[in-house]
Design a protein around this motif. Sequence first.
Motif, PDB file in Angstrom:
ATOM      1  N   SER A 148       0.841  -1.198   0.000  1.00 55.95           N
ATOM      2  CA  SER A 148       0.000   0.000   0.000  1.00 55.95           C
ATOM      3  C   SER A 148       0.879   1.252   0.000  1.00 55.95           C
ATOM      4  O   SER A 148       0.544   2.253  -0.631  1.00 55.95           O
ATOM      5  CB  SER A 148      -1.040  -0.037   1.120  1.00 55.95           C
ATOM      6  N   ALA A 149       2.035   1.183   0.688  1.00 52.37           N
ATOM      7  CA  ALA A 149       2.960   2.327   0.656  1.00 52.37           C
ATOM      8  C   ALA A 149       3.493   2.545  -0.759  1.00 52.37           C
ATOM      9  O   ALA A 149       3.587   3.676  -1.243  1.00 52.37           O
ATOM     10  CB  ALA A 149       4.106   2.093   1.634  1.00 52.37           C
ATOM     11  N   GLN A 150       3.820   1.441  -1.428  1.00 52.59           N
ATOM     12  CA  GLN A 150       4.303   1.515  -2.806  1.00 52.59           C
ATOM     13  C   GLN A 150       3.295   2.249  -3.694  1.00 52.59           C
ATOM     14  O   GLN A 150       3.627   3.173  -4.416  1.00 52.59           O
ATOM     15  CB  GLN A 150       4.449   0.082  -3.328  1.00 52.59           C
ATOM     16  N   GLY A 151       2.038   1.809  -3.573  1.00 51.80           N
ATOM     17  CA  GLY A 151       0.974   2.415  -4.360  1.00 51.80           C
ATOM     18  C   GLY A 151       0.777   3.881  -3.998  1.00 51.80           C
ATOM     19  O   GLY A 151       0.642   4.743  -4.864  1.00 51.80           O
ATOM     20  N   PHE A 169       2.904   6.160  -2.619  1.00 54.86           N
ATOM     21  CA  PHE A 169       3.942   7.105  -3.054  1.00 54.86           C
ATOM     22  C   PHE A 169       3.984   7.229  -4.573  1.00 54.86           C
ATOM     23  O   PHE A 169       4.259   8.295  -5.109  1.00 54.86           O
ATOM     24  CB  PHE A 169       5.306   6.716  -2.484  1.00 54.86           C
ATOM     25  N   THR A 170       3.714   6.128  -5.260  1.00 56.00           N
ATOM     26  CA  THR A 170       3.712   6.197  -6.710  1.00 56.00           C
ATOM     27  C   THR A 170       2.604   7.128  -7.193  1.00 56.00           C
ATOM     28  O   THR A 170       2.790   7.941  -8.092  1.00 56.00           O
ATOM     29  CB  THR A 170       3.520   4.783  -7.313  1.00 56.00           C
ATOM     30  N   GLU A 171       1.441   7.036  -6.527  1.00 54.39           N
ATOM     31  CA  GLU A 171       0.317   7.840  -6.971  1.00 54.39           C
ATOM     32  C   GLU A 171       0.402   9.292  -6.495  1.00 54.39           C
ATOM     33  O   GLU A 171       0.218  10.223  -7.277  1.00 54.39           O
ATOM     34  CB  GLU A 171      -0.991   7.204  -6.477  1.00 54.39           C
ATOM     35  N   PHE A 172       0.703   9.478  -5.215  1.00 51.68           N
ATOM     36  CA  PHE A 172       0.599  10.835  -4.657  1.00 51.68           C
ATOM     37  C   PHE A 172       1.927  11.581  -4.520  1.00 51.68           C
ATOM     38  O   PHE A 172       1.934  12.775  -4.297  1.00 51.68           O
ATOM     39  CB  PHE A 172      -0.078  10.780  -3.281  1.00 51.68           C
ATOM     40  N   GLY A 195      -0.531  18.762   2.867  1.00 51.36           N
ATOM     41  CA  GLY A 195      -1.636  17.938   2.373  1.00 51.36           C
ATOM     42  C   GLY A 195      -1.248  16.473   2.324  1.00 51.36           C
ATOM     43  O   GLY A 195      -1.970  15.596   2.797  1.00 51.36           O
ATOM     44  N   LEU A 196      -0.055  16.218   1.776  1.00 50.88           N
ATOM     45  CA  LEU A 196       0.417  14.832   1.677  1.00 50.88           C
ATOM     46  C   LEU A 196       0.608  14.237   3.074  1.00 50.88           C
ATOM     47  O   LEU A 196       0.240  13.091   3.338  1.00 50.88           O
ATOM     48  CB  LEU A 196       1.729  14.763   0.892  1.00 50.88           C
ATOM     49  N   LEU A 226      11.905   9.972  -2.861  1.00 50.58           N
ATOM     50  CA  LEU A 226      12.554  11.164  -2.294  1.00 50.58           C
ATOM     51  C   LEU A 226      11.540  12.070  -1.585  1.00 50.58           C
ATOM     52  O   LEU A 226      11.644  13.299  -1.639  1.00 50.58           O
ATOM     53  CB  LEU A 226      13.284  11.947  -3.390  1.00 50.58           C
ATOM     54  N   THR A 227      10.574  11.442  -0.950  1.00 56.16           N
ATOM     55  CA  THR A 227       9.485  12.222  -0.351  1.00 56.16           C
ATOM     56  C   THR A 227       9.863  12.808   1.013  1.00 56.16           C
ATOM     57  O   THR A 227      10.247  12.074   1.916  1.00 56.16           O
ATOM     58  CB  THR A 227       8.243  11.326  -0.147  1.00 56.16           C
ATOM     59  N   ALA A 228       9.715  14.123   1.125  1.00 53.73           N
ATOM     60  CA  ALA A 228       9.959  14.776   2.419  1.00 53.73           C
ATOM     61  C   ALA A 228       8.658  14.817   3.205  1.00 53.73           C
ATOM     62  O   ALA A 228       7.594  15.070   2.637  1.00 53.73           O
ATOM     63  CB  ALA A 228      10.471  16.191   2.196  1.00 53.73           C
ATOM     64  N   SER A 229       8.755  14.559   4.510  1.00 54.58           N
ATOM     65  CA  SER A 229       7.582  14.653   5.384  1.00 54.58           C
ATOM     66  C   SER A 229       8.084  14.580   6.820  1.00 54.58           C
ATOM     67  O   SER A 229       9.229  14.211   7.054  1.00 54.58           O
ATOM     68  CB  SER A 229       6.610  13.494   5.121  1.00 54.58           C
TER      69      SER A 229
END
Lengths: 392, 377
Positions: free
Chosen positions: B15-18, B20-23, B42-43, B82-85
Motif C-alpha cells: 500500500s505504501a508503494q501504491g 507514493f507512486t500515486e501521490f 496535504g500529503l 525522495l518524499t519529504a515529510s
Amino acid sequence: MIDLQSFRDDTRQWLEENCPTSMRTPVTDTKAVCWGGRNGTFQSVEQKQWMERMGARGWTAPMWPKEYGGGGLSKTEAKVLREELERINARSPLDSFGVWMIGPALLAFGSEELKQQHLPPIVRGEIRWCQGYSEPNSGSDLAALQSKAVDMGDHYKVNGQKVWTSYGDQADWMFCLVRTDPDAKKQSGISLVLFDMETPGVTPKPIKLISGSSPFCETFLEDVRVEKNQVVGEVNQGWTIAKYLLTHEREMIGGFGLADAGAQNLWEVAVGALGLEEGRLSNSFLRQDVTRWEIDAAAFALTAERVTDQAKVGQGVGATSAMLKYYGTELNKRRYEVMMKLQGTEAMGWEGTASQDGWLPKTWLRTKGNSIEGGTSEVQLNIIAKNILGLG
Amino acid sequence: MALVLSDEQQMLKESAQGFFTEFAPISEMRKLRDLDEDYSTGLWQQMVAMGWAAILVPEAYGGLGFGHVGMGQIVEQSGRKLTASPLFSTAILGASMIQAAGTEGQKSSLLSAIANGDLTTALAVDESAFHAPEQIAMKAERTSQGYCLNGVKRHVVCGHVAETLIVAARTAGCAGDRQGISLFLVDAGSAGVTVERVPTVDSRSIANISFVDVELASDAVLGEPGLGYSALASTLDIGNAHLAAELLGIASESFDCTLQYLKERKQFGVLIGSFQALQHRAAHWWSEIELCKSVVLKSLQALDEGDPNAPALISISKAKLCEIAELSTNEAIQMHGGVGMTDEYDIGLYIKRARPVQALFGDFSYHGHRFANMAGY
Ligand SMILES: Cc1cc2nc3c(=O)[nH]c(=O)nc-3n(C[C@H](O)[C@H](O)[C@H](O)COP(=O)(O)OP(=O)(O)OC[C@H]3O[C@@H](n4cnc5c(N)ncnc54)[C@H](O)[C@@H]3O)c2cc1C
C-alpha cells in the motif's frame, strides 16, 4: 515444538556421548579434514570413529531418506542438528563430493538401482567421489566438452581427457560428463556417467598447485568401459543434471564465505595477532579492513539465511545461488588477504612447526581457486546479469 | 524469526508503494522545490489518515503498535520517491523518544497527538558537523522555576517546522559523559529560541537552532533529569535503522531505474545492457543490494523483538547501507552517461538525498568504529 525440543535433547545427549573430544577443536590443517573412501587415511582413531558413528546414524547426509542410509531429518530437525554440532564446535565428520554433489543429483534423477547402489556407501564415507567435468578446452564453456562415449551395444566406451579433477588420484569413483551424441547441438548430446576409478584406462595424474599441494589431477580416459546402467537419468540429458548439480556445488562453495563452525571471528584473529591498545587494535588501517570484512560477512550470512527463508515461503528469485557463490567466494578471498596482513612477515613461513607447515599461506593461496572452481566469478556475474536482471 | 515479511507487513509495503507512486512521484518533489517549501502538509495529512503517524505508537496511547518492520516499509518506499515529510522527525524519532523517556502523563498527552497528526516534533542532538551524542555540551542550568538553556544545536531535521523541540542538554557532567544528559520539551516559539533554516543539497532544509537564556519549567524535562542518555541512544538506534531503510529505498530505486535504462539506451547499434562491462557491474551492484535488504530487515526485526544485539545489527546495517548507497548513486549516474548529470533526469537527484541521510546520526566511519568498539577491538 515439544517434539523438536526432545529431538534437540536427544541429539545433544547423543553428540555428548559420541563426538570424541579431539573432534571438538578447530581444524587448522588440511590433514584434519576427513574425506573417507576406500583408501581413506585418518589422522587419528577418533577421526575415523567420528565419521563412522555419524555415518551409521545417517547424519553425514542428515536430510537424505533413511532408505538410502540418510538421516531422514526434516529441515527444522537438520537445523537443530547443525546448531548442536556448532554448539560443541564439532568438526565436519565427512567432507564429500558424494554428499554435496552426486548424491543430490542421484536423488533427483537417478534410477532406483543407482540410488541403492551408490547412496549408502556415500553416507558411510566408504566411497569417495570426484567430479569429471572440465577439460583442457572447455572450462567456463563447459558444454563444449569433447570426451566421448561410444555405444558398444551392452556398454559404452569412453575416450578423452579431463582436467582439474579435484582428488582424482584419491577418489574411488568419478561422475563424468561425456558426449554421447556428437551430432546434436552442444548442450543436447551430453550424458552424465559413473565409473570406478580402478576401471582399466582411467589414469589420474596429480597437478601441483601454487599452494604446494596437488589436490587435483588431469585424468586421462582411454577405452574406459562404462556399464549402461551407470548413466544418470536419460541418455543425452546430462546437461540438465550437470546444471542442477552445479547449483548445489555453488551453494556449497559460496558457503565458504560463511564462518566455519568453531572458526574464530576475523576480529578475534586480529586481536590475537596485533593486541589491543586502550581497547583498540593498534593498527587503525587494519582495524578498518577487519571491520569492513566483518560488516560484509554479517550481511552475507544474513542474506544466506534470508534466501533460505524466502525459498521456504516460495518467494525470491531463482539463480540466487550464483550470487551466493560469487559473493561468498570473493568474501573468503578477502578474509585471507586480511589474515595474511595481520600476521606480517610471520605469515610467510612455508615449512616447520612454527607455521604449522605453512597452514596460513597455503590456505590463503588455496582460496584463490574459490572464485574459479564451480564456475568463475565472471561466469556467476554473467548468470546474474542474464537470468536475474534480464540483460541480453 | 524468519527473514521475510509477514502477510500484514507485505500488505503495508504494497500500500505504501501504491501511495507514493500515486501521490508523491518525483514531480511532486520538484514542485515543492520550486515553491521553496519543505514538505506538503496535504500529503502529510494523507499519510496521517493512512495511520502511518500511529505505527510506532502503542495501542494504549491511541496508536497502532505495528512495529518497526512495518514502519521501515513505508520509509523505504518514501526513500524511493525522495518524499519529504515529518514521518522521520515525528512519527519515528518523536514517538520513540517520548515512549522511551516520557512520564506516564507525557506519554498519554503527546503520543496520541503524534498518532493523530496534531503534533510535529524535532530531535535536537548534535552540536558539531559530526554525530557525537556523548559529546553533548549544551548546558541546562537549574533555576528556581526550572531550567535555563544555553547553546547551539546543528542539523536538526524538521527543526524549522516542528512545534515541539526535543532537546538533549547537560544538567550535570561534561562532554564525553553519559551521565547528566537530560531531555527537554521546548516549545519552538519560546523566548530565546532562534531557528536558522539552512537549505541543503537535497532540496530540503535543516535547522541550526540557538538557545539563549531559554527559561523552562521543571515539567519540561522528558522523564527523569540526568538520565536521558539511554533513551536517547535507543532512539538514535531506531533512527539509524530507519535511515538505513531510506537508503535502501534510494539504492533500490537508483538500481531499478538504471537497469531500465540499460534496456532502453542504444549505442553502437546495440542496447548498452549488452555490454559485459556494464552487465558485471550491474550484477555486482544487485548482489550488494541483496545484502542490504537482509541487514535492513534483520535490524528492524531486532528492534521489534527487543533483541539485545540490536545496536550492533543497526550499526552493521547503517554502515553497509552508507557504502552501498554511495556505490548505487555513483553507478547510477555513470551508467546514464551525460543525462545522469542533468537536473531534468530524476536519476541525478538520488545522490543528493543519499549523502545527507548517510551523514545524519553517523556515516560509515562512525558506525564501523562503533561496531568495532562494541565487539571489543
Ligand atoms: C581449485 C579448483 C578445483 C577444481 N575442481 C574441479 C573438479 O573437481 N572437477 C572439474 O571438472 N573441474 C574442476 N575445476 C575446474 C573449474 O571448474 C574450471 O577451472 C573453471 O570452470 C574455469 O575454467 P578454465 O579454468 O578453463 O578457465 P577459462 O574458462 O579459460 O577462464 C579464464 C578466464 O576467462 C574468464 N571467462 C571465461 N569465459 C568468460 C565469459 N563468458 N565472460 C567473462 N569472462 C569469461 C574466466 O572468468 C576466467 O577469468 C577446479 C578448479 C579449481 C581452481
